[in-house]
Design an enzyme around this catalytic site. Structure first.
Site, mmCIF file in Angstrom:
data_model
loop_
_atom_site.group_PDB
_atom_site.id
_atom_site.type_symbol
_atom_site.label_atom_id
_atom_site.label_comp_id
_atom_site.label_asym_id
_atom_site.label_seq_id
_atom_site.Cartn_x
_atom_site.Cartn_y
_atom_site.Cartn_z
ATOM 1 C CG HIS A 1 -47.377 25.065 16.675
ATOM 2 N ND1 HIS A 1 -48.267 24.729 17.566
ATOM 3 C CD2 HIS A 1 -46.472 25.881 17.337
ATOM 4 C CE1 HIS A 1 -47.989 25.213 18.642
ATOM 5 N NE2 HIS A 1 -46.824 26.002 18.698
ATOM 6 C CB SER B 1 -44.300 3.290 -8.753
ATOM 7 O OG SER B 1 -45.414 3.300 -9.289
ATOM 8 C CE LYS C 1 -44.902 7.498 -6.257
ATOM 9 N NZ LYS C 1 -45.157 8.468 -5.268
ATOM 10 C CD GLU D 1 -43.847 5.633 2.448
ATOM 11 O OE1 GLU D 1 -44.971 6.211 2.054
ATOM 12 O OE2 GLU D 1 -42.922 5.117 1.581
#
Ligand code: ARG
Length: 454
Positions: free
Chosen positions: A157, A278, A284, A291
């Site tokens: 969970h 970025s 970044k 992803e």
């Protein structure tokens, strides 16, 4: 219309838009090597069986080999007006050897030819994918070995549940990928069945030798029913199912990597070579490989859906709809191969921050089950033990304490049957080491699991 190899009965040319709409060579040209291989085997068989003159058979084989050599050098140009890869190859053969080329399509149809090509392609690609899964598993096993003592908070969970070894976590993915590989290998058995010789749908009137062709091309057997052979694409559905299941495994692994790579978790640091920056935020460093593996799983599932939907409601046998089977297949092959390679590199270069994991693994009463188990060993029924430890946890939450902050007396106040030295049992090391039963996270099990793969 004389331009078209099938133009005999037509008096009018094909409209431009229809040519554009119906052509497939812009993508099925990928099957060129398989198409040539298939044609060479077919031509040899036709000659051997005396179905076409031996000189023509030899001429065709030589011609096809010459065209193939040109393709290898990147000199072959495909022509969309020749519709598909099969017609293109035949046209090239005419240009290469002249009239003898006209004998190649004896005892064959594009309907059995196209699925022969696709099956040959898939046999090669399944072998390649199986190899990439092996490579990926090697990287996983290395990581499991490298981090064999590291302890991780195990989650259910998405809440701290029980400590586990990081190696145990890695080996879980190794088990999943091994099953993925097994699914591909099993699928290959049904792919390696030769459809050539089925003709358009009903078989052929010529005394062909299908077993010879199967042996020449590396098929395990020949298909039993000509209608089935040209109509069904279940072997592609099966392949895409295996591919989708694999991509789901990779996607979950990727999702975890994204979460673990956040500053909130800090469990893993990804290498510069597999991350991107970025365009606006100079600080970044993004986990784009993870992803995109997650994102690309959607494409492969879509490929499977596309193929299943394509076949739904198709009457027997071949229908032109089936030309649409190739792009989803090619897309899935490319996506799976790239995902495996990129993910393997990301994992191989990742640094897991074992100190942070270790600290987190001991928080949030993650060894509460170990205390309950100790009470059970002292004679309590598990439910009573669960209740006592639950009350102790409530006390800790109220006082803002972790188990580590408790004295043995405090523990015994809630769990009077707790043995002396109970605090030793509540360390993450003891918790992990105690799970020695088959399949548990104990170091000995993880070690065996790693050694077995090595
Ligand atoms: N390009 C076709 C396909 O991929 C080859 C088979 C064509 N057969 C036919 N009867 N038009 O399905």
């Amino acid at each position: 219309m004389s331009e078209k190899l099938w133009g005999g009965r037509f008096s009018k040319g094909m409209a431009d838009v229809v040519e554009k709409f119906t052509e497939s060579v812009s993508y099925d040209c990928r099957l060129f090597p398989q198409d040539i291989r298939g044609s060479i085997a077919h031509a040899k068989m036709l000659g051997k069986q005396g179905i076409i003159p031996a000189e023509d058979s030899a001429k065709i084989v030589k011609g096809l080999e010459a065209i193939y050599a040109r393709w290898e050098k990147g000199e072959v140009v495909f022509d969309t007006s020749a519709e598909d890869v099969h017609m293109n190859a035949e046209k090239m053969l005419f240009a290469e050897i002249g009239a003898a080329a006209g004998r190649l399509h004896t005892a064959r149809s594009r309907n059995d030819q196209v699925c022969t090509d696709v099956r040959l392609y898939m046999m090669d690609e399944i072998d390649a994918i199986a190899g990439l899964i092996d490579d990926f598993c090697k990287v996983i096993v290395d990581a499991a070995d490298r981090y064999k003592d590291a302890v991780l908070p195990g989650y259910t969970h998405m809440q701290h549940a029980q400590p586990v070894l990081l190696g145990h976590y890695f080996m879980a993915y190794c088990c999943m990928l091994e099953r993925d590989k097994a699914r591909f290998i099993d699928c290959r058995k049904r792919v390696a069945v030769l459809p050539l010789g089925s003709g358009a749908l009903a078989g052929t009137t010529f005394p062909i030798d299908r077993d010879f062709v199967a042996r020449e091309l590396g098929f395990d057997s020949v298909s039993e029913n000509s209608l089935d052979s040209v109509a069904d694409r279940d072997f592609i559905s099966e392949f895409l199912s295996a591919a989708s299941i694999l991509m789901i495994h990779l996607s979950r692994f990727a999702e975890e990597t994204v979460i673990w790579n956040t500053s909130e978790f800090g469990f893993v640091t990804l290498d510069d070579s597999v991350t991107t920056g970025s365009s606006i935020m100079p600080q970044k460093k993004n986990p784009d490989v993870a992803e995109l593996v997650r994102g690309k799983s959607a494409r492969v599932i879509a490929d499977l859906m596309s193929l299943l939907t394509l076949q739904k409601g198709l009457p027997m046998t071949y229908n032109r709809d089936l030309q649409e089977d190739k792009e989803p297949l090619f897309d899935a092959v490319d996506t799976v191969k790239l995902s495996l390679s990129a993910f393997a590199l990301m994992l191989d270069t990742a640094v897991y921050n074992v100190d942070i994991m270790y600290k987190k693994a001991g928080e949030s009463y993650s060894t509460a089950t170990d205390l309950a188990d100790a009470l059970v060993r002292a004679g309590l029924p598990f439910r009573s033990a669960h209740a006592q430890v639950g009350a102790l946890v409530a006390y800790c939450v109220d006082k803002g304490k972790e188990f580590d902050d408790l004295t043995e007396e405090e523990i015994k106040k809630y769990a009077p049957d707790a043995p002396d030295g109970v605090k030793e049992m509540l360390t993450v090391e003891a918790s992990v080491a105690a799970r020695k039963a088959k399949g548990g996270t104990a170091p000995v099990n993880v070690k065996n699991s790693v050694e077995k793969r090595k």
